[in-house]
Write a protein that holds these residues in place. Sequence first.
Motif, PDB file in Angstrom:
ATOM      1  N   ALA A   1      59.926 122.127   7.673  1.00 28.59           N
ATOM      2  CA  ALA A   1      60.654 122.644   8.832  1.00 28.59           C
ATOM      3  C   ALA A   1      59.889 122.494  10.147  1.00 28.59           C
ATOM      4  N   GLU A   2      58.724 121.865  10.125  1.00 25.71           N
ATOM      5  CA  GLU A   2      57.884 121.776  11.323  1.00 25.71           C
ATOM      6  C   GLU A   2      58.624 121.156  12.510  1.00 25.71           C
ATOM      7  N   THR A   3      59.198 119.979  12.329  1.00 24.95           N
ATOM      8  CA  THR A   3      59.856 119.326  13.460  1.00 24.95           C
ATOM      9  C   THR A   3      61.209 119.958  13.763  1.00 24.95           C
ATOM     10  N   LEU A   4      61.844 120.585  12.786  1.00 26.76           N
ATOM     11  CA  LEU A   4      63.064 121.352  13.084  1.00 26.76           C
ATOM     12  C   LEU A   4      62.734 122.489  14.056  1.00 26.76           C
ATOM     13  N   ARG A   5      61.626 123.169  13.796  1.00 23.68           N
ATOM     14  CA  ARG A   5      61.212 124.262  14.699  1.00 23.68           C
ATOM     15  C   ARG A   5      60.878 123.719  16.087  1.00 23.68           C
ATOM     16  N   GLU A   6      60.229 122.555  16.136  1.00 22.54           N
ATOM     17  CA  GLU A   6      59.905 121.965  17.441  1.00 22.54           C
ATOM     18  C   GLU A   6      61.169 121.631  18.223  1.00 22.54           C
TER      19      GLU A   6
ATOM     20  N   ARG B   1      57.586 110.695  16.436  1.00 27.50           N
ATOM     21  CA  ARG B   1      56.937 111.314  15.275  1.00 27.50           C
ATOM     22  C   ARG B   1      57.918 111.498  14.117  1.00 27.50           C
ATOM     23  N   ILE B   2      59.128 111.904  14.430  1.00 33.11           N
ATOM     24  CA  ILE B   2      60.146 112.090  13.389  1.00 33.11           C
ATOM     25  C   ILE B   2      60.478 110.749  12.743  1.00 33.11           C
ATOM     26  N   ARG B   3      60.637 109.711  13.545  1.00 33.49           N
ATOM     27  CA  ARG B   3      60.952 108.388  13.004  1.00 33.49           C
ATOM     28  C   ARG B   3      59.847 107.928  12.057  1.00 33.49           C
ATOM     29  N   GLN B   4      58.592 108.163  12.417  1.00 41.48           N
ATOM     30  CA  GLN B   4      57.482 107.783  11.542  1.00 41.48           C
ATOM     31  C   GLN B   4      57.556 108.535  10.211  1.00 41.48           C
ATOM     32  N   LYS B   5      57.888 109.819  10.274  1.00 43.69           N
ATOM     33  CA  LYS B   5      58.041 110.595   9.040  1.00 43.69           C
ATOM     34  C   LYS B   5      59.195 110.041   8.205  1.00 43.69           C
ATOM     35  N   ASN B   6      60.285 109.709   8.859  1.00 42.12           N
ATOM     36  CA  ASN B   6      61.466 109.215   8.155  1.00 42.12           C
ATOM     37  C   ASN B   6      61.182 107.888   7.458  1.00 42.12           C
ATOM     38  N   LEU B   7      60.476 107.015   8.122  1.00 39.67           N
ATOM     39  CA  LEU B   7      60.160 105.710   7.532  1.00 39.67           C
ATOM     40  C   LEU B   7      59.186 105.813   6.357  1.00 39.67           C
ATOM     41  N   ALA B   8      58.423 106.891   6.304  1.00 42.05           N
ATOM     42  CA  ALA B   8      57.400 107.048   5.271  1.00 42.05           C
ATOM     43  C   ALA B   8      57.882 107.820   4.040  1.00 42.05           C
ATOM     44  N   VAL B   9      59.110 108.320   4.059  1.00 39.95           N
ATOM     45  CA  VAL B   9      59.580 109.175   2.971  1.00 39.95           C
ATOM     46  C   VAL B   9      60.700 108.494   2.188  1.00 39.95           C
ATOM     47  N   SER B  10      60.783 108.797   0.902  1.00 39.99           N
ATOM     48  CA  SER B  10      61.870 108.243   0.081  1.00 39.99           C
ATOM     49  C   SER B  10      62.782 109.348  -0.453  1.00 39.99           C
ATOM     50  N   ASN B  11      62.497 110.583  -0.117  1.00 40.97           N
ATOM     51  CA  ASN B  11      63.287 111.732  -0.543  1.00 40.97           C
ATOM     52  C   ASN B  11      64.600 111.781   0.244  1.00 40.97           C
TER      53      ASN B  11
ATOM     54  N   LEU C   1      65.014 114.843   2.631  1.00 43.48           N
ATOM     55  CA  LEU C   1      64.228 114.751   3.862  1.00 43.48           C
ATOM     56  C   LEU C   1      64.749 113.640   4.778  1.00 43.48           C
ATOM     57  N   GLN C   2      65.220 112.548   4.201  1.00 41.21           N
ATOM     58  CA  GLN C   2      65.800 111.483   5.029  1.00 41.21           C
ATOM     59  C   GLN C   2      67.008 112.000   5.805  1.00 41.21           C
ATOM     60  N   ALA C   3      67.866 112.778   5.164  1.00 41.91           N
ATOM     61  CA  ALA C   3      69.024 113.351   5.852  1.00 41.91           C
ATOM     62  C   ALA C   3      68.575 114.296   6.962  1.00 41.91           C
TER      63      ALA C   3
ATOM     64  N   ILE D   1      76.525 117.876   9.502  1.00 40.94           N
ATOM     65  CA  ILE D   1      77.406 118.071   8.349  1.00 40.94           C
ATOM     66  C   ILE D   1      76.819 117.394   7.115  1.00 40.94           C
ATOM     67  N   GLN D   2      76.304 116.187   7.293  1.00 40.04           N
ATOM     68  CA  GLN D   2      75.678 115.480   6.172  1.00 40.04           C
ATOM     69  C   GLN D   2      74.483 116.274   5.636  1.00 40.04           C
ATOM     70  N   LEU D   3      73.658 116.805   6.537  1.00 33.04           N
ATOM     71  CA  LEU D   3      72.501 117.581   6.110  1.00 33.04           C
ATOM     72  C   LEU D   3      72.937 118.868   5.420  1.00 33.04           C
ATOM     73  N   ALA D   4      73.964 119.513   5.930  1.00 31.18           N
ATOM     74  CA  ALA D   4      74.474 120.733   5.287  1.00 31.18           C
ATOM     75  C   ALA D   4      74.916 120.435   3.858  1.00 31.18           C
ATOM     76  N   HIS D   5      75.647 119.341   3.666  1.00 29.88           N
ATOM     77  CA  HIS D   5      76.054 118.940   2.307  1.00 29.88           C
ATOM     78  C   HIS D   5      74.829 118.723   1.430  1.00 29.88           C
ATOM     79  N   THR D   6      73.846 118.016   1.953  1.00 28.86           N
ATOM     80  CA  THR D   6      72.640 117.697   1.188  1.00 28.86           C
ATOM     81  C   THR D   6      71.884 118.968   0.793  1.00 28.86           C
ATOM     82  N   LEU D   7      71.833 119.939   1.706  1.00 30.17           N
ATOM     83  CA  LEU D   7      71.116 121.186   1.450  1.00 30.17           C
ATOM     84  C   LEU D   7      71.987 122.237   0.748  1.00 30.17           C
ATOM     85  N   LYS D   8      73.258 121.874   0.511  1.00 31.74           N
ATOM     86  CA  LYS D   8      74.213 122.793  -0.116  1.00 31.74           C
ATOM     87  C   LYS D   8      74.447 124.041   0.734  1.00 31.74           C
ATOM     88  N   ILE D   9      74.536 123.820   2.040  1.00 28.42           N
ATOM     89  CA  ILE D   9      74.869 124.871   2.998  1.00 28.42           C
ATOM     90  C   ILE D   9      76.353 124.749   3.294  1.00 28.42           C
ATOM     91  N   ASP D  10      77.036 125.871   3.371  1.00 28.24           N
ATOM     92  CA  ASP D  10      78.465 125.882   3.660  1.00 28.24           C
ATOM     93  C   ASP D  10      78.729 125.190   5.009  1.00 28.24           C
TER      94      ASP D  10
END
Length: 115
Positions: A21-26, A46-56, A59-61, A96-105
């Motif tokens: 949640a670090e960059t979400l808080r930022e 910084r977020i783009r670098q994190k996104n390119l480095a992850v396969s989860n 987290l990509q969403a 909306i895509q992230l909410a679906h991924t996290l199973k948030i209404d």
Amino acid sequence: MSMSHHIAQLCEIFCASSSDAETLREIKHLASNPYRWNEAHELFTRIRQKNLAVSNPLLQAQYRFEEVCAKSLYNVGKYPAPFDPDSQYWVIPRAIQLAHTLKIDVNRIITIVMS
């Protein structure tokens, strides 16, 4: 309500369910302070670098959502070298895509953006 306020509220919801949640808080803090929106450009990088480095996929969403939020905040500040002008139109679909991924209404997301 303003786009920046919506972004802050969305980040608040997602922070509770995120393993990173670090960059979400930022983003939430930047969205609440228009005098700091110019910092969103570096935050996007910084977020783009994190996104390119992850396969989860979760987290990509999240990072895709964060990227459009950072782009939108920077653009609304009318700084030099803006991001794509349609960035702000991707905030809601990515949320909306992230909410679906996290199973948030999804209704929680819609309530925020309709306020």
